[in-house]
Motif scaffolding. Sequence first.
Motif, PDB file in Angstrom:
ATOM      1  N   PRO A 145     -45.275 -15.699   2.321  1.00 41.64           N
ATOM      2  CA  PRO A 145     -44.171 -14.773   2.024  1.00 41.64           C
ATOM      3  C   PRO A 145     -43.636 -14.077   3.279  1.00 41.64           C
ATOM      4  CG  PRO A 145     -45.994 -14.453   0.503  1.00 41.64           C
ATOM      5  CD  PRO A 145     -46.507 -15.335   1.585  1.00 41.64           C
ATOM      6  N   SER A 178     -41.711 -19.789   1.694  1.00 40.42           N
ATOM      7  CA  SER A 178     -42.200 -18.437   1.392  1.00 40.42           C
ATOM      8  C   SER A 178     -43.141 -18.413   0.193  1.00 40.42           C
ATOM      9  CB  SER A 178     -41.024 -17.480   1.155  1.00 40.42           C
ATOM     10  OG  SER A 178     -40.243 -17.888   0.038  1.00 40.42           O
ATOM     11  N   GLY A 211     -40.209  -8.362  -5.342  1.00 43.94           N
ATOM     12  CA  GLY A 211     -41.086  -8.191  -4.186  1.00 43.94           C
ATOM     13  C   GLY A 211     -42.353  -7.421  -4.524  1.00 43.94           C
ATOM     14  N   CYS A 236     -35.739 -11.887  -4.007  1.00 47.03           N
ATOM     15  CA  CYS A 236     -37.208 -11.891  -3.995  1.00 47.03           C
ATOM     16  C   CYS A 236     -37.742 -11.973  -5.420  1.00 47.03           C
ATOM     17  CB  CYS A 236     -37.743 -10.622  -3.332  1.00 47.03           C
ATOM     18  SG  CYS A 236     -37.236 -10.388  -1.622  1.00 47.03           S
ATOM     19  N   GLU A 237     -38.732 -12.831  -5.633  1.00 49.91           N
ATOM     20  CA  GLU A 237     -39.345 -12.946  -6.945  1.00 49.91           C
ATOM     21  C   GLU A 237     -40.066 -11.655  -7.325  1.00 49.91           C
ATOM     22  OE1 GLU A 237     -41.892 -16.329  -7.075  1.00 49.91           O
ATOM     23  OE2 GLU A 237     -40.289 -17.768  -6.633  1.00 49.91           O
ATOM     24  N   LEU A 244     -31.942 -10.677  -1.178  1.00 52.28           N
ATOM     25  CA  LEU A 244     -32.814 -11.771  -0.751  1.00 52.28           C
ATOM     26  C   LEU A 244     -33.319 -12.613  -1.923  1.00 52.28           C
ATOM     27  CD1 LEU A 244     -35.017 -10.046   1.987  1.00 52.28           C
ATOM     28  CD2 LEU A 244     -33.350 -11.882   2.347  1.00 52.28           C
ATOM     29  N   VAL A 276     -34.020  -6.352  -1.853  1.00 50.38           N
ATOM     30  CA  VAL A 276     -34.738  -7.336  -2.672  1.00 50.38           C
ATOM     31  C   VAL A 276     -33.751  -8.185  -3.477  1.00 50.38           C
ATOM     32  CG1 VAL A 276     -36.181  -7.504  -4.739  1.00 50.38           C
ATOM     33  CG2 VAL A 276     -36.940  -6.128  -2.794  1.00 50.38           C
ATOM     34  N   SER A 293     -38.942 -16.112  -1.943  1.00 51.46           N
ATOM     35  CA  SER A 293     -37.555 -16.318  -2.346  1.00 51.46           C
ATOM     36  C   SER A 293     -37.126 -17.769  -2.137  1.00 51.46           C
ATOM     37  CB  SER A 293     -36.640 -15.397  -1.526  1.00 51.46           C
ATOM     38  OG  SER A 293     -35.280 -15.759  -1.688  1.00 51.46           O
ATOM     39  N   GLU A 352     -43.955  -7.861   0.243  1.00 46.21           N
ATOM     40  CA  GLU A 352     -43.808  -9.274   0.573  1.00 46.21           C
ATOM     41  C   GLU A 352     -42.761  -9.907  -0.335  1.00 46.21           C
ATOM     42  OE1 GLU A 352     -47.700 -11.015   0.338  1.00 46.21           O
ATOM     43  OE2 GLU A 352     -48.297 -10.192   2.284  1.00 46.21           O
ATOM     44  N   CYS A 353     -41.998 -10.836   0.231  1.00 42.64           N
ATOM     45  CA  CYS A 353     -40.896 -11.466  -0.496  1.00 42.64           C
ATOM     46  C   CYS A 353     -41.069 -12.974  -0.543  1.00 42.64           C
ATOM     47  CB  CYS A 353     -39.570 -11.108   0.173  1.00 42.64           C
ATOM     48  SG  CYS A 353     -38.127 -11.930  -0.564  1.00 42.64           S
TER      49      CYS A 353
END
Length: 215
Positions: A159, A155, A204, A200-201, A198, A195, A149, A146-147
């Motif tokens: 997410p 999200s 991901g 992603c925190e 994008l 990742v 961002s 799951e991302c």
Amino acid sequence: MRQLLMAAGMVLALGAGGVACASDEDEHEPYVGADEVCGGLFTGPLAEMLEKVTGEKVFAWENGKGMERVVTALKEGYTSGRSWAPGAALCEPEPKGGRLGDEAGISFSMYAPQDVEDEGLPAGAELYTMGVQSSVNRGGALLYFECVSPQLKGSDKAPLRIQGGFGRGKSDAPDTREYRNMNMQILHTMTLKLVKELDCEDNGGLPKVPVLTPK
């Protein structure tokens, strides 16, 4: 959706995504080594892994625009409000002299929540421990994560659910732990590239070094 991918031996052939325009192809050699395919996605040890799992050393040239296609498709899928979206192919290394369906493939899509149920894995597949869910079989690997961002409004509450898949295509490579792990290593590396694109925190939720542990 997961079951369809795995039942097909994880050979992910999203043909249209990997086709380059004629003007691009005219500027390059028609066939390249593993380290040059798809704009150089496979570098260093990764190129050797691709050669081993596919049993090939020469591939049709393919441009490096796959990441752009994947990111666009995932963002459009997320904003659509649907529970899943088809995504796009990141890279489809096609062996020289191969036929349609012989090529390997890496693709990413948006999965529905029910796709990560443990039931329904085909014979020979096994779960690994990374991400929301991960699995390998003779033909490839799947990775769900799951991302959250800043690029994806909302999200933080809902997410973006991403499924990554690698299929090695038609190959006589052995079905051993070493080769299954290479399938996952290839997919994990490409997933971290996505990742990063994008933003992603926390990657991901994925480790920087792949955890190759059967569940």
